[in-house]
Design a protein around this motif. Structure first.
Motif, PDB file in Angstrom:
ATOM      1  N   THR A 111       0.858  -1.182   0.000  1.00  0.00           N
ATOM      2  CA  THR A 111       0.000   0.000   0.000  1.00  0.00           C
ATOM      3  C   THR A 111       0.890   1.226   0.000  1.00  0.00           C
ATOM      4  OG1 THR A 111      -1.620  -1.195   1.322  1.00  0.00           O
ATOM      5  CG2 THR A 111      -1.877   1.173   1.195  1.00  0.00           C
ATOM      6  N   ASP A 112       0.702   2.075  -1.002  1.00  0.00           N
ATOM      7  CA  ASP A 112       1.497   3.285  -1.097  1.00  0.00           C
ATOM      8  C   ASP A 112       0.632   4.380  -1.695  1.00  0.00           C
ATOM      9  OD1 ASP A 112       3.366   5.282  -1.415  1.00  0.00           O
ATOM     10  OD2 ASP A 112       4.881   3.988  -2.309  1.00  0.00           O
ATOM     11  N   GLU A 113       0.436   5.470  -0.960  1.00  0.00           N
ATOM     12  CA  GLU A 113      -0.407   6.575  -1.425  1.00  0.00           C
ATOM     13  C   GLU A 113       0.183   7.272  -2.646  1.00  0.00           C
ATOM     14  OE1 GLU A 113      -0.890   9.154   1.892  1.00  0.00           O
ATOM     15  OE2 GLU A 113      -2.074   7.708   3.030  1.00  0.00           O
ATOM     16  N   LYS A 114       1.493   7.147  -2.844  1.00  0.00           N
ATOM     17  CA  LYS A 114       2.150   7.823  -3.959  1.00  0.00           C
ATOM     18  C   LYS A 114       1.913   7.093  -5.279  1.00  0.00           C
ATOM     19  CE  LYS A 114       5.686   9.535  -0.861  1.00  0.00           C
ATOM     20  NZ  LYS A 114       7.044   9.363  -0.400  1.00  0.00           N
ATOM     21  N   ILE A 115       1.516   5.828  -5.224  1.00  0.00           N
ATOM     22  CA  ILE A 115       1.264   5.059  -6.448  1.00  0.00           C
ATOM     23  C   ILE A 115      -0.141   5.384  -6.933  1.00  0.00           C
ATOM     24  CG2 ILE A 115       1.031   2.745  -7.415  1.00  0.00           C
ATOM     25  CD1 ILE A 115       3.053   1.783  -5.326  1.00  0.00           C
ATOM     26  N   THR A 116      -0.221   5.920  -8.163  1.00  0.00           N
ATOM     27  CA  THR A 116      -1.523   6.339  -8.688  1.00  0.00           C
ATOM     28  C   THR A 116      -1.905   5.636  -9.981  1.00  0.00           C
ATOM     29  OG1 THR A 116      -0.452   8.191  -9.812  1.00  0.00           O
ATOM     30  CG2 THR A 116      -1.395   8.620  -7.631  1.00  0.00           C
ATOM     31  N   SER A 117      -0.945   5.085 -10.700  1.00  0.00           N
ATOM     32  CA  SER A 117      -1.253   4.439 -11.981  1.00  0.00           C
ATOM     33  C   SER A 117      -0.925   2.951 -11.936  1.00  0.00           C
ATOM     34  CB  SER A 117      -0.478   5.099 -13.118  1.00  0.00           C
ATOM     35  OG  SER A 117       0.897   4.797 -13.011  1.00  0.00           O
ATOM     36  N   VAL A 118      -1.477   2.219 -12.884  1.00  0.00           N
ATOM     37  CA  VAL A 118      -1.239   0.777 -12.974  1.00  0.00           C
ATOM     38  C   VAL A 118       0.219   0.502 -13.301  1.00  0.00           C
ATOM     39  CG1 VAL A 118      -1.838  -1.323 -14.246  1.00  0.00           C
ATOM     40  CG2 VAL A 118      -3.632   0.284 -13.600  1.00  0.00           C
ATOM     41  N   SER A 119       0.842   1.297 -14.156  1.00  0.00           N
ATOM     42  CA  SER A 119       2.250   1.077 -14.510  1.00  0.00           C
ATOM     43  C   SER A 119       3.164   1.288 -13.304  1.00  0.00           C
ATOM     44  CB  SER A 119       2.668   1.976 -15.672  1.00  0.00           C
ATOM     45  OG  SER A 119       2.571   3.331 -15.315  1.00  0.00           O
ATOM     46  N   GLU A 120       2.894   2.302 -12.484  1.00  0.00           N
ATOM     47  CA  GLU A 120       3.661   2.517 -11.255  1.00  0.00           C
ATOM     48  C   GLU A 120       3.455   1.354 -10.287  1.00  0.00           C
ATOM     49  OE1 GLU A 120       2.317   6.218  -9.663  1.00  0.00           O
ATOM     50  OE2 GLU A 120       3.573   7.415 -11.000  1.00  0.00           O
ATOM     51  N   ALA A 121       2.230   0.849 -10.213  1.00  0.00           N
ATOM     52  CA  ALA A 121       1.922  -0.276  -9.323  1.00  0.00           C
ATOM     53  C   ALA A 121       2.676  -1.529  -9.750  1.00  0.00           C
ATOM     54  CB  ALA A 121       0.416  -0.542  -9.306  1.00  0.00           C
ATOM     55  N   LYS A 122       2.715  -1.791 -11.062  1.00  0.00           N
ATOM     56  CA  LYS A 122       3.436  -2.965 -11.560  1.00  0.00           C
ATOM     57  C   LYS A 122       4.932  -2.837 -11.299  1.00  0.00           C
ATOM     58  CE  LYS A 122       0.182  -4.499 -15.073  1.00  0.00           C
ATOM     59  NZ  LYS A 122      -0.069  -4.684 -16.507  1.00  0.00           N
ATOM     60  N   SER A 123       5.462  -1.660 -11.493  1.00  0.00           N
ATOM     61  CA  SER A 123       6.884  -1.432 -11.255  1.00  0.00           C
ATOM     62  C   SER A 123       7.237  -1.621  -9.778  1.00  0.00           C
ATOM     63  CB  SER A 123       7.264  -0.021 -11.704  1.00  0.00           C
ATOM     64  OG  SER A 123       8.598   0.246 -11.425  1.00  0.00           O
ATOM     65  N   ALA A 124       6.427  -1.068  -8.887  1.00  0.00           N
ATOM     66  CA  ALA A 124       6.672  -1.202  -7.445  1.00  0.00           C
ATOM     67  C   ALA A 124       6.479  -2.640  -6.989  1.00  0.00           C
ATOM     68  CB  ALA A 124       5.738  -0.283  -6.667  1.00  0.00           C
ATOM     69  N   GLY A 125       5.460  -3.329  -7.528  1.00  0.00           N
ATOM     70  CA  GLY A 125       5.204  -4.715  -7.152  1.00  0.00           C
ATOM     71  C   GLY A 125       6.299  -5.654  -7.618  1.00  0.00           C
ATOM     72  N   GLN A 126       6.874  -5.365  -8.773  1.00  0.00           N
ATOM     73  CA  GLN A 126       7.953  -6.214  -9.306  1.00  0.00           C
ATOM     74  C   GLN A 126       9.161  -6.216  -8.373  1.00  0.00           C
ATOM     75  OE1 GLN A 126       7.163  -7.844 -12.202  1.00  0.00           O
ATOM     76  NE2 GLN A 126       8.972  -9.058 -11.797  1.00  0.00           N
ATOM     77  N   LYS A 127       9.416  -5.090  -7.704  1.00  0.00           N
ATOM     78  CA  LYS A 127      10.543  -4.992  -6.775  1.00  0.00           C
ATOM     79  C   LYS A 127      10.316  -5.815  -5.508  1.00  0.00           C
ATOM     80  CE  LYS A 127      11.882  -0.406  -8.337  1.00  0.00           C
ATOM     81  NZ  LYS A 127      11.947   1.015  -8.005  1.00  0.00           N
ATOM     82  N   VAL A 128       9.062  -6.128  -5.195  1.00  0.00           N
ATOM     83  CA  VAL A 128       8.736  -6.858  -3.968  1.00  0.00           C
ATOM     84  C   VAL A 128       8.811  -8.377  -4.176  1.00  0.00           C
ATOM     85  CG1 VAL A 128       6.924  -7.234  -2.242  1.00  0.00           C
ATOM     86  CG2 VAL A 128       7.327  -4.954  -3.131  1.00  0.00           C
ATOM     87  N   LEU A 129       8.544  -8.841  -5.406  1.00  0.00           N
ATOM     88  CA  LEU A 129       8.624 -10.283  -5.678  1.00  0.00           C
ATOM     89  C   LEU A 129      10.034 -10.787  -5.386  1.00  0.00           C
ATOM     90  CD1 LEU A 129       6.674 -10.586  -9.044  1.00  0.00           C
ATOM     91  CD2 LEU A 129       5.938 -11.422  -6.815  1.00  0.00           C
ATOM     92  N   ARG A 130      10.119 -11.910  -4.667  1.00  0.00           N
ATOM     93  CA  ARG A 130      11.434 -12.444  -4.298  1.00  0.00           C
ATOM     94  C   ARG A 130      11.461 -13.949  -4.462  1.00  0.00           C
ATOM     95  NH1 ARG A 130      12.644  -8.929   1.132  1.00  0.00           N
ATOM     96  NH2 ARG A 130      12.753  -6.950   0.074  1.00  0.00           N
ATOM     97  N   ASP A 131      12.511 -14.436  -5.089  1.00  0.00           N
ATOM     98  CA  ASP A 131      12.725 -15.862  -5.279  1.00  0.00           C
ATOM     99  C   ASP A 131      13.522 -16.395  -4.086  1.00  0.00           C
ATOM    100  OD1 ASP A 131      12.757 -18.347  -6.409  1.00  0.00           O
ATOM    101  OD2 ASP A 131      14.014 -17.820  -8.119  1.00  0.00           O
ATOM    102  N   LEU A 132      13.628 -17.712  -3.997  1.00  0.00           N
ATOM    103  CA  LEU A 132      14.434 -18.341  -2.951  1.00  0.00           C
ATOM    104  C   LEU A 132      15.891 -17.966  -3.171  1.00  0.00           C
ATOM    105  CD1 LEU A 132      14.506 -20.419  -0.577  1.00  0.00           C
ATOM    106  CD2 LEU A 132      15.038 -22.127  -2.294  1.00  0.00           C
ATOM    107  N   GLN A 133      16.532 -17.446  -2.171  1.00  0.00           N
ATOM    108  CA  GLN A 133      17.933 -17.061  -2.254  1.00  0.00           C
ATOM    109  C   GLN A 133      18.757 -17.969  -1.354  1.00  0.00           C
ATOM    110  OE1 GLN A 133      19.137 -14.689  -4.274  1.00  0.00           O
ATOM    111  NE2 GLN A 133      17.132 -14.066  -5.007  1.00  0.00           N
ATOM    112  N   LYS A 134      19.920 -18.348  -1.820  1.00  0.00           N
ATOM    113  CA  LYS A 134      20.802 -19.218  -1.046  1.00  0.00           C
ATOM    114  C   LYS A 134      21.993 -18.431  -0.539  1.00  0.00           C
ATOM    115  CE  LYS A 134      19.751 -23.338  -3.707  1.00  0.00           C
ATOM    116  NZ  LYS A 134      20.280 -24.345  -4.609  1.00  0.00           N
ATOM    117  N   SER A 135      22.438 -18.805   0.640  1.00  0.00           N
ATOM    118  CA  SER A 135      23.698 -18.277   1.145  1.00  0.00           C
ATOM    119  C   SER A 135      24.605 -19.470   1.445  1.00  0.00           C
ATOM    120  CB  SER A 135      23.487 -17.425   2.402  1.00  0.00           C
ATOM    121  OG  SER A 135      22.985 -18.208   3.457  1.00  0.00           O
TER     122      SER A 135
END
Length: 191
Positions: A111-135
């Motif tokens: 949830t972000d009040e600054k996100i107003t368009s679908v393209s901004e939402a997709k861009s912000a959501g893409q940064k949150v998706l995370r795959d399994l990471q190994k160390s």
């Protein structure tokens, strides 16, 4: 080179203040840095910019190593909500799916009040998706010049040293934890 928002820091260690600014720099598209003490004083070291990259091979020069991965940081689906108007429900601007077939649905709501368009939402959501990471936890003969933030190679994997412990002796031993650059960014520089 990345302009940061003004911040007032109270009752915090200096390291916490510096690292807060370094995290904000990465969030705004800047490079990842780590504070280091050198002979000249405190400097910012660009992660992975060391000139000598040490090569470790599991069959030759490593005593033992272990791989670790956890689902704690995995996000396979993101629902991005817009701002609510007049006490209405927040509109869903985008739903992004990652590797739901592999790990199931592990959802995070953004949830972000600054996100107003679908393209901004997709861009912000893409940064949150995370795959399994190994160390990797590596134990071997000591290399005294390796420090946290350095780039190393483990077989064919390019990794960043997250933490390192040098144990003195003849020969000395080194115990370090390393991971790829995406793991370091997600684990330490993003919320």
């Amino acid at each position: 080179k990345v302009p940061l928002a003004r911040a007032v820091y109270r009752a915090q260690p200096i390291y916490a203040m510096i690292f807060s600014d370094l995290k904000e720099t990465v969030k705004k598209g800047g490079a990842m840095y780590r504070p280091r003490i050198t002979f000249d004083g405190l400097e910012l070291f660009l992660i992975g910019s060391n000139s000598t990259v040490w090569q470790f091979e599991t069959e030759k020069n490593i005593e033992n190593y272990t791989e670790a991965g956890t689902l704690d940081t995995v996000v396979t689906q993101v629902k991005v909500l817009g701002s609510a108007l007049n006490d209405e429900r927040s509109p869903v601007l985008a739903v992004l799916k990652g590797k739901t077939e592999k790990y199931g649905t592990i959802q995070k709501i953004l949830t972000d009040e600054k996100i107003t368009s679908v393209s901004e939402a997709k861009s912000a959501g893409q940064k949150v998706l995370r795959d399994l990471q190994k160390s990797y936890h590596i134990n071997t003969i000591d290399v005294p010049t390796i420090r946290a933030g350095d780039k190393i190679k483990l077989d064919e994997n390019k990794l960043i040293v997250i933490s390192v412990t040098h144990n003195l002796g003849i020969p000395g031993r080194i115990s370090m934890r390393a991971a790829n650059i995406d793991f370091v960014r997600q684990e330490y520089y993003q919320d």
